[in-house]
Design a protein around this motif. Structure first.
Motif, mmCIF file in Angstrom:
data_model
loop_
_atom_site.group_PDB
_atom_site.id
_atom_site.type_symbol
_atom_site.label_atom_id
_atom_site.label_comp_id
_atom_site.label_asym_id
_atom_site.label_seq_id
_atom_site.Cartn_x
_atom_site.Cartn_y
_atom_site.Cartn_z
ATOM 1 N N LEU A 39 22.864 28.036 19.435
ATOM 2 C CA LEU A 39 22.696 29.074 18.223
ATOM 3 C C LEU A 39 21.584 28.154 17.088
ATOM 4 O O LEU A 39 21.783 27.069 16.949
ATOM 5 N N ASP A 40 21.108 29.143 16.556
ATOM 6 C CA ASP A 40 20.171 28.555 15.453
ATOM 7 C C ASP A 40 21.051 28.442 13.994
ATOM 8 O O ASP A 40 21.267 29.515 13.687
ATOM 9 N N LEU A 41 21.339 27.167 13.736
ATOM 10 C CA LEU A 41 21.884 26.989 12.606
ATOM 11 C C LEU A 41 21.031 26.023 11.585
ATOM 12 O O LEU A 41 21.569 24.824 11.559
ATOM 13 N N PRO A 42 19.730 26.434 11.300
ATOM 14 C CA PRO A 42 19.339 25.436 10.355
ATOM 15 C C PRO A 42 19.778 25.247 8.930
ATOM 16 O O PRO A 42 20.354 26.155 8.551
ATOM 17 N N GLY A 43 19.632 23.957 8.685
ATOM 18 C CA GLY A 43 20.143 23.674 7.238
ATOM 19 C C GLY A 43 21.585 23.342 7.215
ATOM 20 O O GLY A 43 21.972 22.977 6.045
ATOM 21 N N VAL A 44 22.176 22.983 8.285
ATOM 22 C CA VAL A 44 23.622 22.909 8.406
ATOM 23 C C VAL A 44 23.903 21.460 8.655
ATOM 24 O O VAL A 44 23.149 20.798 9.648
ATOM 25 N N GLU A 45 24.869 20.741 8.180
ATOM 26 C CA GLU A 45 25.137 19.458 8.544
ATOM 27 C C GLU A 45 26.146 19.587 9.580
ATOM 28 O O GLU A 45 26.919 20.582 9.751
ATOM 29 N N ARG A 46 26.258 18.722 10.508
ATOM 30 C CA ARG A 46 26.893 18.639 11.895
ATOM 31 C C ARG A 46 28.467 18.663 11.469
ATOM 32 O O ARG A 46 28.993 19.548 12.086
ATOM 33 N N ASP A 47 29.123 17.881 10.458
ATOM 34 C CA ASP A 47 30.338 18.016 10.353
ATOM 35 C C ASP A 47 30.665 19.393 9.364
ATOM 36 O O ASP A 47 31.917 19.789 9.038
ATOM 37 N N ALA A 48 29.631 20.244 9.126
ATOM 38 C CA ALA A 48 30.079 21.470 8.382
ATOM 39 C C ALA A 48 30.104 22.466 9.698
ATOM 40 O O ALA A 48 30.180 23.711 9.219
ATOM 41 N N ILE A 49 30.036 22.137 10.847
ATOM 42 C CA ILE A 49 30.071 23.233 11.811
ATOM 43 C C ILE A 49 31.537 23.329 12.501
ATOM 44 O O ILE A 49 32.457 22.075 12.744
ATOM 45 N N GLU A 50 32.087 24.570 12.636
ATOM 46 C CA GLU A 50 33.590 24.697 13.038
ATOM 47 C C GLU A 50 33.414 25.373 14.265
ATOM 48 O O GLU A 50 32.887 26.608 14.359
ATOM 49 N N GLN A 52 35.482 26.703 17.616
ATOM 50 C CA GLN A 52 37.009 26.977 18.105
ATOM 51 C C GLN A 52 36.962 28.039 19.476
ATOM 52 O O GLN A 52 36.341 28.970 19.381
ATOM 53 N N ILE A 53 37.836 27.589 20.319
ATOM 54 C CA ILE A 53 38.008 28.300 21.619
ATOM 55 C C ILE A 53 39.500 28.938 21.639
ATOM 56 O O ILE A 53 40.438 28.270 21.480
ATOM 57 N N ASP A 54 39.486 30.272 21.685
ATOM 58 C CA ASP A 54 40.586 30.798 21.556
ATOM 59 C C ASP A 54 40.870 31.788 22.635
ATOM 60 O O ASP A 54 40.421 32.707 23.003
ATOM 61 N N GLU A 55 41.809 31.559 23.841
ATOM 62 C CA GLU A 55 41.739 32.619 24.952
ATOM 63 C C GLU A 55 40.471 32.540 25.474
ATOM 64 O O GLU A 55 39.885 31.546 25.941
ATOM 65 N N ARG A 56 39.844 33.646 25.107
ATOM 66 C CA ARG A 56 38.526 33.608 25.908
ATOM 67 C C ARG A 56 37.505 33.952 24.895
ATOM 68 O O ARG A 56 36.281 34.711 25.119
ATOM 69 N N THR A 57 37.845 33.739 23.670
ATOM 70 C CA THR A 57 36.663 33.805 22.445
ATOM 71 C C THR A 57 36.415 32.450 21.884
ATOM 72 O O THR A 57 37.219 31.782 21.508
ATOM 73 N N LEU A 58 35.099 32.465 21.867
ATOM 74 C CA LEU A 58 34.399 31.389 21.202
ATOM 75 C C LEU A 58 33.961 31.522 19.821
ATOM 76 O O LEU A 58 33.144 32.613 19.832
ATOM 77 N N SER A 59 34.368 30.882 18.892
ATOM 78 C CA SER A 59 33.859 31.293 17.661
ATOM 79 C C SER A 59 33.198 30.260 16.854
ATOM 80 O O SER A 59 33.745 28.947 17.016
ATOM 81 N N VAL A 60 32.019 30.358 16.296
ATOM 82 C CA VAL A 60 31.278 29.282 15.532
ATOM 83 C C VAL A 60 31.196 29.684 14.177
ATOM 84 O O VAL A 60 30.949 30.876 13.570
ATOM 85 N N ARG A 61 31.763 28.785 13.083
ATOM 86 C CA ARG A 61 31.384 29.127 11.977
ATOM 87 C C ARG A 61 30.488 27.734 11.074
ATOM 88 O O ARG A 61 31.045 26.797 11.769
ATOM 89 N N ALA A 62 29.735 27.908 10.357
ATOM 90 C CA ALA A 62 29.017 26.916 9.531
ATOM 91 C C ALA A 62 28.682 27.048 8.290
ATOM 92 O O ALA A 62 28.343 28.369 7.950
ATOM 93 N N ARG A 63 29.030 26.336 7.478
ATOM 94 C CA ARG A 63 28.611 26.392 6.161
ATOM 95 C C ARG A 63 27.336 25.362 5.893
ATOM 96 O O ARG A 63 27.271 24.460 6.193
ATOM 97 N N ARG A 64 26.447 26.309 5.165
ATOM 98 C CA ARG A 64 25.308 25.625 4.632
ATOM 99 C C ARG A 64 24.945 25.242 3.302
ATOM 100 O O ARG A 64 25.449 25.971 2.540
ATOM 101 N N ALA A 65 24.546 24.193 3.185
ATOM 102 C CA ALA A 65 24.426 23.668 1.819
ATOM 103 C C ALA A 65 23.208 24.607 1.136
ATOM 104 O O ALA A 65 22.441 25.074 1.765
ATOM 105 N N ALA A 66 23.654 24.776 -0.163
ATOM 106 C CA ALA A 66 22.497 25.490 -0.872
ATOM 107 C C ALA A 66 21.103 24.950 -1.131
ATOM 108 O O ALA A 66 21.190 23.585 -1.154
#
Lengths: 128, 141
Positions: A39-50, A52-66
């Motif tokens: 996944l292209d997540l430019p500008g994000v710090e590694r520890d700002a990435i969440e 999660q795997i839930d049953e069969r759903t993988l979800s990615v969330r990331a906060r990017r610094a302003a």
């Protein structure tokens, strides 16, 4: 046009009141015994990435610094904006959720999802 | 004047982008699956002040050695090329070229570039000889 044209004021709402959340671009590739997801997540710090795997759903969330307009500068061209990222993927059956590897570098989150090794299960035959 | 360039190429703005047209057309065909409309990539944000231009580019996946920054007159050329193998392990490359017309001349040796988490930031200071000079007005008597 009249002599006494009234000037009307309109309240201008700032355009970016809330931070937009974008679904990041991604690339899905199949290897022999795994799925490789980038996944292209430019500008994000590694520890700002969440992740999660839930049953069969993988979800990615990331906060990017302003990345605001630097002090003293004015904006001349804007093709990307301050945003956060979020995306979910439905995983096919047969993947081992325990064995997901994730690494982040150069603005790309790389995930390896390994297929469960077909385990031979011993099936007990019960007395009827 | 600020232009937001998500899907449209602006008709005019102070910093005009002269993309390498042929290359971008080629890129468009390669990236067909992900582009619903014509989008210039990588995405750039450009900021200016009297004596400097600051450029930020979203270049996820590119390492320092994959990027090239060149200057020709008042045109900044930003390009990159990287290996992007596909699922079967076949080699593949991803590349881009973008040209940016600068509002003034800059000194190549004074350009600084910083790459972090897929964001490239360039600072381009204005060339001394291109700075506005005060001209004294002598009174003719």
């Amino acid at each position: 046009m009249t002599q006494n044209s009234q000037v009307q004021t309109v309240e201008a709402r700032p355009m970016n009141e809330e931070r937009p959340v974008f679904a990041p671009r991604y690339q899905l590739r199949h290897a022999e015994d795994a799925i490789l997801l980038e996944l292209d997540l430019p500008g994000v710090e590694r520890d700002a990435i969440e992740l999660q795997i839930d049953e069969r759903t993988l979800s990615v969330r990331a906060r990017r610094a302003a990345m605001p307009v630097p002090e003293g500068f004015r904006l001349s061209l804007r093709e990307f904006e301050d945003c956060d990222y979020q995306r979910s993927f439905k995983l096919p059956a047969g993947f081992d959720a325990e064995q997901v590897e994730a690494s982040y570098g150069h603005g790309i989150l790389a995930l390896t999802l390994r297929k469960q090794s077909p385990a031979t299960r011993r099936i007990e035959v019960r007395q009827a | 004047m600020v232009w937001t360039n998500r899907t449209l190429r602006p008709l005019w703005h102070p910093l005009r982008d002269f993309g390498s047209f042929q290359h971008e057309v080629e890129q468009l065909f390669q990236d067909l699956q992900s582009l619903p409309s014509r989008v210039l990539r990588p995405a750039l944000n450009v900021y200016t002040r009297e004596d400097e231009v600051l450029v930020r580019a979203e270049v996820p996946g590119y390492a320092q050695e994959d990027l090239d920054i060149a200057l020709e007159g008042r045109t900044l050329r930003l390009s990159g090329k990287r290996n992007a193998p596909d699922g079967e392990g076949n080699g593949g490359t991803s590349s881009f070229v973008r040209n940016l017309q600068l509002p003034f001349r800059v000194v190549a040796e004074e350009i600084t570039a910083r790459l972090s988490n897929g964001i490239l930031e360039l600072r381009l200071p204005r060339a001394a000889e291109d700075r506005p000079k005060r001209i004294a007005i002598e009174s003719a008597q």
